[in-house]
Write an enzyme that holds these catalytic residues in place. Sequence first.
Site, PDB file in Angstrom:
ATOM      1  N   THR A 296      47.177  11.241 -42.572  1.00 30.45           N
ATOM      2  CA  THR A 296      46.816  11.637 -41.855  1.00 30.45           C
ATOM      3  C   THR A 296      46.363  12.232 -40.218  1.00 30.45           C
ATOM      4  O   THR A 296      45.086  12.777 -40.391  1.00 30.45           O
ATOM      5  CB  THR A 296      47.020  12.709 -42.943  1.00 30.45           C
ATOM      6  OG1 THR A 296      46.843  12.944 -43.881  1.00 30.45           O
ATOM      7  CG2 THR A 296      47.097  14.476 -42.260  1.00 30.45           C
TER       8      THR A 296
ATOM      9  N   LYS B  10      54.186  16.487 -42.394  1.00 29.46           N
ATOM     10  CA  LYS B  10      52.798  16.733 -43.255  1.00 29.46           C
ATOM     11  C   LYS B  10      52.675  17.882 -42.519  1.00 29.46           C
ATOM     12  O   LYS B  10      51.683  18.927 -43.692  1.00 29.46           O
ATOM     13  CB  LYS B  10      52.259  15.087 -42.974  1.00 29.46           C
ATOM     14  CG  LYS B  10      50.711  15.633 -43.788  1.00 29.46           C
ATOM     15  CD  LYS B  10      50.570  14.828 -45.434  1.00 29.46           C
ATOM     16  CE  LYS B  10      49.276  15.448 -45.806  1.00 29.46           C
ATOM     17  NZ  LYS B  10      48.953  14.918 -47.333  1.00 29.46           N
TER      18      LYS B  10
ATOM     19  N   LYS C 279      41.589  20.701 -43.132  1.00 22.65           N
ATOM     20  CA  LYS C 279      42.196  18.866 -41.822  1.00 22.65           C
ATOM     21  C   LYS C 279      43.114  19.556 -41.330  1.00 22.65           C
ATOM     22  O   LYS C 279      43.768  19.531 -40.485  1.00 22.65           O
ATOM     23  CB  LYS C 279      41.164  18.178 -43.254  1.00 22.65           C
ATOM     24  CG  LYS C 279      42.166  16.902 -41.859  1.00 22.65           C
ATOM     25  CD  LYS C 279      41.957  15.908 -42.096  1.00 22.65           C
ATOM     26  CE  LYS C 279      42.732  14.533 -41.714  1.00 22.65           C
ATOM     27  NZ  LYS C 279      42.410  13.520 -42.184  1.00 22.65           N
TER      28      LYS C 279
HETATM   29  P1  NAD Z   1      38.304   7.811 -47.520  1.00 22.18           P
HETATM   30  O1  NAD Z   1      37.467   8.825 -46.774  1.00 22.18           O
HETATM   31  O2  NAD Z   1      37.842   7.927 -49.112  1.00 22.18           O
HETATM   32  O3  NAD Z   1      38.375   6.748 -47.771  1.00 22.18           O
HETATM   33  C1  NAD Z   1      38.908   6.111 -45.968  1.00 22.18           C
HETATM   34  C2  NAD Z   1      38.188   4.965 -45.506  1.00 22.18           C
HETATM   35  O4  NAD Z   1      38.224   4.699 -43.971  1.00 22.18           O
HETATM   36  C3  NAD Z   1      36.545   4.429 -45.935  1.00 22.18           C
HETATM   37  O5  NAD Z   1      36.443   3.660 -47.036  1.00 22.18           O
HETATM   38  C4  NAD Z   1      36.029   3.820 -44.689  1.00 22.18           C
HETATM   39  O6  NAD Z   1      34.323   3.264 -45.061  1.00 22.18           O
HETATM   40  C5  NAD Z   1      36.663   3.594 -44.477  1.00 22.18           C
HETATM   41  N1  NAD Z   1      36.885   3.750 -42.495  1.00 22.18           N
HETATM   42  C6  NAD Z   1      36.247   4.619 -41.858  1.00 22.18           C
HETATM   43  N2  NAD Z   1      36.268   3.904 -40.322  1.00 22.18           N
HETATM   44  C7  NAD Z   1      36.987   2.434 -40.317  1.00 22.18           C
HETATM   45  C8  NAD Z   1      36.939   1.751 -39.366  1.00 22.18           C
HETATM   46  N3  NAD Z   1      36.235   2.005 -38.016  1.00 22.18           N
HETATM   47  N4  NAD Z   1      36.858   0.356 -39.992  1.00 22.18           N
HETATM   48  C9  NAD Z   1      36.954   0.172 -41.680  1.00 22.18           C
HETATM   49  N5  NAD Z   1      37.317   1.519 -41.672  1.00 22.18           N
HETATM   50  C10 NAD Z   1      37.201   2.312 -41.671  1.00 22.18           C
HETATM   51  O7  NAD Z   1      39.121   9.491 -47.055  1.00 22.18           O
HETATM   52  P2  NAD Z   1      40.570   8.869 -48.336  1.00 22.18           P
HETATM   53  O8  NAD Z   1      40.815  10.492 -49.376  1.00 22.18           O
HETATM   54  O9  NAD Z   1      40.946   7.481 -48.613  1.00 22.18           O
HETATM   55  O10 NAD Z   1      42.370   9.164 -46.633  1.00 22.18           O
HETATM   56  C11 NAD Z   1      42.467   8.738 -46.247  1.00 22.18           C
HETATM   57  C12 NAD Z   1      43.413   9.181 -45.036  1.00 22.18           C
HETATM   58  O11 NAD Z   1      44.057   9.998 -46.435  1.00 22.18           O
HETATM   59  C13 NAD Z   1      42.769  10.601 -45.547  1.00 22.18           C
HETATM   60  O12 NAD Z   1      43.674  10.972 -43.239  1.00 22.18           O
HETATM   61  C14 NAD Z   1      43.703  11.698 -45.358  1.00 22.18           C
HETATM   62  O13 NAD Z   1      43.391  13.000 -44.863  1.00 22.18           O
HETATM   63  C15 NAD Z   1      44.538  11.578 -46.024  1.00 22.18           C
HETATM   64  N6  NAD Z   1      44.944  11.815 -47.415  1.00 22.18           N
HETATM   65  C16 NAD Z   1      43.955  12.009 -48.622  1.00 22.18           C
HETATM   66  C17 NAD Z   1      44.559  12.458 -49.806  1.00 22.18           C
HETATM   67  C18 NAD Z   1      43.866  12.527 -51.109  1.00 22.18           C
HETATM   68  O14 NAD Z   1      44.129  13.018 -52.002  1.00 22.18           O
HETATM   69  N7  NAD Z   1      42.178  12.119 -51.538  1.00 22.18           N
HETATM   70  C19 NAD Z   1      46.166  12.986 -50.024  1.00 22.18           C
HETATM   71  C20 NAD Z   1      46.632  12.526 -48.676  1.00 22.18           C
HETATM   72  C21 NAD Z   1      46.369  11.811 -47.304  1.00 22.18           C
END
Ligand code: NAD
Length: 297
Positions: free
Chosen positions: A97, A172, A247
């Site tokens: 997102t 979204k 966010k």
């Molecule tokens: P998270 O922080 O658990 O996962 C993100 C991952 O990206 C981490 O493991 C981190 O180490 C990795 N990362 C960061 N920079 C990196 C790089 N340069 N190279 C490789 N890996 C890298 O976050 P999440 O909860 O999985 O959310 C991910 C996305 O999904 C976000 O944009 C969030 O807004 C969206 N989202 C999350 C949810 C939810 O319920 N968690 C729901 C809908 C959408």
Amino acid sequence: MASTIGFIGLGNMGGPMAANLVKAGHIVSGFDLSEAALSALEAAGGKRAASVQELAASSDVIVTMLPAGAHVRKVYMGEGGILEAARPGTLMIDSSTIDVDSARAVAEAASAKGMPMVDAPVSGGVGGAAAGTLTFMVGGPEEAFGKAKPYLDVMGKTIVHTGDAGTGQAAKICNNMILGISMIGVSEAFVLAEKLGLDAQKLFDISSTASGQCWSLTSYCPVPGPLPSSPANRDYQPGFAAEMMLKDLKLAQEAASSAGAATPLGAQAAALYALFCNSGGRGVDFSGIVKYLRGTS
Ligand code: NAD
């Protein structure tokens, strides 16, 4: 047919999404900055890649699930990034997102390299990611959507083509702006009812079948009692944390400013969620804003 898929960002959402691609028979290699995330992918039957370049050069399809726009820009367009290393024709799916401007900039850069791309943010949370029942809102050319659909079908249940690049992100944040505003509206009504001596169940029974009806009331009621499934009945454990709502509301404000749209209630909702987060609500379900409005958080 099995494809070679590279998955970058194996966090709370990306980890289970990548595991579902493995389960569907695809060859999945992953990259993340976290050792634990890489080990979890291996345990699920995927392979670890040593770098973004290695992953990009050997994949037919690349899926990214990263925290924010800056990470997506860097991983795609930065030095040693995906667009430098991938072969022309490689399909790109960004499910993070992020802000609409970043989504459009990366899609344009991918297109200039002959790489079809879609922005495909999700709703459905960690539970939906694990169960493979996410909703995907997909922006990008029809042809890229057609190519991405079979992979999205593995990770989700509802897949909607929203239009050109960036419109998946637009869908979204517009939806979540409605949700944030309506949750505050419903919460204010319950706080007012309390002060006026009106029972919460009575307000629920009336408004859920009257003109005040909305999802925040009937599917996610912010006070305990009327709806057993809502987080209000488990001390506002998320669910959807207030910091995630904040966010998305900030992204809506950025987009409104960039596009010249007036969204005064969206701005107010972002300010209220910022106050709620700063007063200890960050990890609380977003419906817990009712406690902040009541003055009891
Ligand atoms: P998270 O922080 O658990 O996962 C993100 C991952 O990206 C981490 O493991 C981190 O180490 C990795 N990362 C960061 N920079 C990196 C790089 N340069 N190279 C490789 N890996 C890298 O976050 P999440 O909860 O999985 O959310 C991910 C996305 O999904 C976000 O944009 C969030 O807004 C969206 N989202 C999350 C949810 C939810 O319920 N968690 C729901 C809908 C959408």
